[in-house]
Scaffold this motif. Structure first.
Motif, PDB file in Angstrom:
ATOM      1  N   GLU A 373      -1.051  61.679  37.760  1.00 38.51           N
ATOM      2  CA  GLU A 373       0.204  60.991  38.033  1.00 38.51           C
ATOM      3  C   GLU A 373       0.022  59.656  38.760  1.00 38.51           C
ATOM      4  OE1 GLU A 373       2.927  63.560  40.048  1.00 38.51           O
ATOM      5  OE2 GLU A 373       4.342  61.897  40.374  1.00 38.51           O
ATOM      6  N   TYR A 374      -1.045  59.561  39.588  1.00 36.17           N
ATOM      7  CA  TYR A 374      -1.194  58.369  40.423  1.00 36.17           C
ATOM      8  C   TYR A 374      -2.407  57.515  40.092  1.00 36.17           C
ATOM      9  CZ  TYR A 374       2.111  60.974  43.306  1.00 36.17           C
ATOM     10  OH  TYR A 374       3.198  61.674  43.765  1.00 36.17           O
ATOM     11  N   LYS A 426      -5.120  61.062  44.422  1.00 42.89           N
ATOM     12  CA  LYS A 426      -3.897  61.455  45.117  1.00 42.89           C
ATOM     13  C   LYS A 426      -3.295  62.580  44.284  1.00 42.89           C
ATOM     14  CE  LYS A 426       0.319  59.270  46.840  1.00 42.89           C
ATOM     15  NZ  LYS A 426       0.953  58.004  47.191  1.00 42.89           N
ATOM     16  N   PHE A 427      -3.166  63.762  44.895  1.00 43.49           N
ATOM     17  CA  PHE A 427      -2.684  64.920  44.140  1.00 43.49           C
ATOM     18  C   PHE A 427      -1.172  65.032  44.136  1.00 43.49           C
ATOM     19  CE2 PHE A 427      -6.542  67.006  42.897  1.00 43.49           C
ATOM     20  CZ  PHE A 427      -7.482  66.477  43.762  1.00 43.49           C
ATOM     21  N   SER A 428      -0.568  64.577  45.240  1.00 40.80           N
ATOM     22  CA  SER A 428       0.889  64.629  45.316  1.00 40.80           C
ATOM     23  C   SER A 428       1.301  63.562  46.310  1.00 40.80           C
ATOM     24  CB  SER A 428       1.350  66.000  45.792  1.00 40.80           C
ATOM     25  OG  SER A 428       1.045  66.145  47.166  1.00 40.80           O
ATOM     26  N   LYS A 429       2.584  63.404  46.555  1.00 38.07           N
ATOM     27  CA  LYS A 429       3.061  62.382  47.497  1.00 38.07           C
ATOM     28  C   LYS A 429       2.446  62.596  48.874  1.00 38.07           C
ATOM     29  CE  LYS A 429       6.989  60.002  47.620  1.00 38.07           C
ATOM     30  NZ  LYS A 429       7.392  58.897  46.911  1.00 38.07           N
ATOM     31  N   SER A 430       2.089  63.856  49.192  1.00 36.82           N
ATOM     32  CA  SER A 430       1.612  64.095  50.548  1.00 36.82           C
ATOM     33  C   SER A 430       0.139  64.473  50.669  1.00 36.82           C
ATOM     34  CB  SER A 430       2.474  65.163  51.216  1.00 36.82           C
ATOM     35  OG  SER A 430       2.606  66.264  50.341  1.00 36.82           O
ATOM     36  N   TYR A 468      -3.332  64.632  54.617  1.00 36.75           N
ATOM     37  CA  TYR A 468      -2.128  65.398  54.306  1.00 36.75           C
ATOM     38  C   TYR A 468      -0.956  64.963  55.185  1.00 36.75           C
ATOM     39  CZ  TYR A 468       0.957  69.415  53.651  1.00 36.75           C
ATOM     40  OH  TYR A 468       2.049  70.215  53.391  1.00 36.75           O
TER      41      TYR A 468
END
Lengths: 575, 181
Positions: A373-374, A426-430, A468
């Motif tokens: 996604e990123y 980057k796996f997710s927004k956080s 994180y």
């Protein structure tokens, strides 16, 4: 002297200001200056700015790590700059204190006093600085005067600097002075005098016809000479006359077109028998070439460098970090993870090395199969340095010139191999993670980071870093590092955890463990905690724990920072 | 005897006119220096083309400029600029801001700057400060250090260090500036 007033009165009483007179006088002064502002261009009182860095370390006994405890039981390194600028005029000072210098800093620095002072004026395309200044010609291969305060490096010039910009795209610089060498409640300069000039032309600005050309070219060149009273050196059965004047010159070119850049520089130094090169008269030479390719999402860099007898100082008897005129940095990447950066750091062998490097940065596009996604960042870097290929001379030739250098080759003794690669996603927004791998081959005979192991250290290092965001403004970051080697001190592991509360607070704990040391008594944990507060331009940090001994190397020679244990307070601020 | 052993301090304060003049001048300087806000100093730096730029003459059509001091070896600096990159389009639409990334990479790492910037996809102006002349003039101690400069060249806000979430502070300050106009 009047006996009644209790103070010494040398003026008639009407000179004294009553409270009313004081207030009126102040009011009138301010009004005069302000009304000045209304009648003419606004009065410019100038501006005062500066910065401060204070480092205090407390030292406790710690036999487990062999902690060093000096008699003062603490170290104090501090400096403050105060600058005044008004239009084209600037002046300033730096006040420094070493009471006593913190462990690892040059131990000979002591006292408290002025370490830097200057005044500068710009007018009619000319900029003149009197007093102390820093300057660099080209890449620094010929001349660089700079400061790296945290490491105790400072070869500031003391004298005069002139910069002349006669036309668009043309810069001419001249320097004349002495170099900073020591500090003993005041600046102490080295013996030698350094003088030189440098000219540079950005062709596309200098020539109207070339303004719009896609190819941008910069040409530059300079000459620097040092003077130090001549002397005589006894070598074998010879009495060598040491030249009082040593000159060096350099030329450089920078070409930039679209996605490509090319930089090349060559420098030659004449007749400089010194303590570093074993008192030989052979000319010193250095050449470097660097190529770069950059496009959106991809960057490639490659280069090669040869250095032969390039120790150039304003005092031929000095070594290590003292009064160098030029600057030739290491070919290897600057590392920041603690086990990678402070155990086996490479530094250029200024008496002679051939080196080469290549590097690639690539961003796997977002949305693609591997990119996610990123997007995913991938990087790899390879650097190597070997001894230059030389042929020893004999008899008189050997005494005078030492050796002769053969053509550029990478076949000499291995000095360093540094291959590293990293992948960051980057796996997710956080949540974000990064994995890095390092493969090092490090010759401790050429860069003596340790006297206990003499040979090539083969080390593999793995680092995993995670980030994180627990909730907005609260982030935790942690690192796990492992170093595997069968040589020297054996295997290491390190873990760091850091908590950030934006924008003001952070706290972190670091542990380094030499679990693989062949000597069981040295398998120690170096636990260290720190916390800090940041606001605007101010940072206050407090640390406590065991500080591991570290190495920092420059020019093929290393300075050790001994192990210590205790409290540390760091304050940095600017105004 | 008592006169001889008087300290310099008490001697100085015993001369009323001296004490008053010092007070007046001090008050004047304090009152007047609050007039002059810090402006971006004049330092000559090179851009990615190799062209020399005067930092005091950089403008953005009266819109704000953000100066970020960074280096390729500074992880928090890269994190900051990567985080701003995701917000840059939005910030530019709302405030017209321009970000200038000033690198302090010296010869050891200066060749990685352009390739790194391209691979990261940054659209900032990049300026090279290899001998820290501009950093010194701006009183930068460590990187990252970020400055917000208004349309007239005045430094209105600054922050050293970077942690995830700090971009909120900068955004607030940018909005404040835009609201002023």
């Amino acid at each position: 002297m009047p006996a009644n007033s209790g103070h010494f009165s040398f003026l008639p009483s009407h000179y004294y200001l009553t409270p009313l007179k004081k207030i009126s006088a102040f009011f009138m002064c301010t009004c005069a200056l302000l009304s000045n502002a209304q009648e003419q261009p606004p009065f410019n009182p100038g501006h005062i700015s500066g910065n401060v860095q204070i480092l205090w370390q407390q030292y406790s006994e710690d036999t487990l790590i062999g902690a060093n405890v000096p008699p003062e039981k603490s170290g104090f390194n501090a400096f403050g700059n105060v600058n005044y600028t008004r239009g084209d005029f600037a002046a300033g000072i730096r006040y420094e204190s070493y009471l006593s210098p913190v462990l690892g800093y040059p131990a000979r620095f002591k006292g408290t006093g002025l370490g830097y002072r200057y005044a500068r004026y710009t007018k009619d395309k000319l900029e003149i600085t009197i007093g102390n200044f820093y300057e660099q010609f080209g890449s620094g291969l010929l001349f660089r005067s700079y400061e790296e305060r945290q490491l105790g490096i400072d070869n500031a010039m003391d004298g005069f600097q002139v910069k002349f910009l006669p036309f668009d795209g043309v810069t001419i610089k001249g320097i004349y002075g002495r170099q900073r060498f020591d500090f003993d409640s005041r600046l102490i300069n080295g013996e030698g005098i350094v003088r030189g000039f440098d000219g540079e032309v950005f062709l596309n600005d200098a020539f109207a016809k070339l303004n719009e050309k896609k190819t941008k070219v910069t040409l530059g060149g300079g000459f620097v000479s040092k003077f130090q009273e001549g002397g005589v050196y006894e070598k074998d059965t010879l009495l060598l006359e040491l030249p009082a004047n040593v000159g060096a010159y350099a030329g450089r070119v920078n070409v930039q077109r679209g996605k490509w850049t090319l930089y090349a520089e060559y420098c030659e130094k004449i007749n400089d028998p010194n303590a570093d090169n074993g008192w030989i008269y052979k000319n010193g030479r250095a050449g470097m070439v660097q190529l770069g390719y950059s496009q959106k999402g991809l960057g490639i860099s490659a280069g090669a460098k040869v250095v032969d007898n390039m120790s150039f100082r304003s005092d031929r008897d000095q070594k290590l970090f003292d009064v160098p005129v030029n600057f030739i940095p290491a070919i290897t990447q600057q590392h920041t993870y603690i086990l990678v950066a402070t155990l086996y750091p490479y530094a250029t062998v200024i008496n002679g090395e051939s080196s080469a490097m290549g590097e690639i940065f690539y961003k796997i596009p977002k949305g693609s199969l591997l990119g996610g996604e990123y997007g995913v960042d991938v990087a790899a870097n390879f650097a190597m340095a070997n001894n230059i290929d030389t042929t020893g001379l004999s008899g008189l030739d050997r005494a005078i010139d030492g050796y002769s250098t053969n053509a550029f080759s990478l076949s000499g003794d291995k000095f360093v191999r540094d291959f590293n690669a990293s992948i960051s996603k980057k796996f997710s927004k956080s949540f974000k993670a990064k994995y890095s791998f390092y493969d090092l081959e490090f010759n401790t005979l050429t860069t003596p980071v340790t006297t206990e192991f003499k040979g090539i250290v083969y080390a593999d290092i793995h680092v995993a870093e995670f980030n994180y965001n627990i909730k907005p403004k609260h982030t935790v970051r942690w690192e796990l590092q492992t170093l595997f080697t069968n040589q020297d001190k054996g295997d290491w592991a390190a873990a760091l955890i850091e908590y950030n509360f934006s924008p003001h607070w952070f706290v972190s704990v670091l542990d380094q463990f030499n679990y693989g040391n062949p000597d069981p008594a040295k398998r120690v944990h170096y636990l260290y905690g720190r916390a800090g507060y940041i606001t605007g331009a101010t940072r206050i940090e407090v640390g406590y724990g065991k500080r591991r001994e570290g190495i920092f190397c420059i020019g093929g020679v290393c300075r050790a920072v001994p192990a210590s244990n205790g409290l540390e307070i760091v304050i940095t601020s600017s105004f | 005897m008592t006169l001889v052993f008087r300290t310099a301090d008490s001697y100085f304060n015993s001369i009323p006119i001296m004490k008053n003049i010092v007070l007046i001048i001090a008050a004047g300087v304090v009152a007047l220096s609050s007039y002059s806000q810090a402006k971006v100093p004049s330092v000559k730096l090179k851009d990615l083309d190799g062209k020399t730029v005067d930092t005091s003459k950089l403008t953005n059509n009266g819109k704000p400029i953000v100066y970020c001091f960074w280096a390729t070896w500074c992880a928090p600096c890269k994190k900051e600029l990567n985080n701003y990159a995701e917000l840059y389009d939005q910030w530019q639409k709302e405030t017209g801001v321009k970000i200038v990334a000033v690198t302090i990479d010296d010869q050891r790492s200066i060749n990685r700057v352009a390739p790194y910037v391209s691979s990261a996809g940054w659209e900032y102006d990049v300026l090279f400060d290899p001998n820290r002349d501009f950093s010194r003039a701006m009183q930068v101690n460590n990187v990252p250090h970020t400055f917000l400069v208004d349309g007239s060249g005045n430094i209105v806000w600054q922050h050293n260090n970077y942690a995830d979430g700090d971009e909120e502070e900068l955004y607030k300050e940018l909005k404040k500036l835009s609201a002023r106009k």
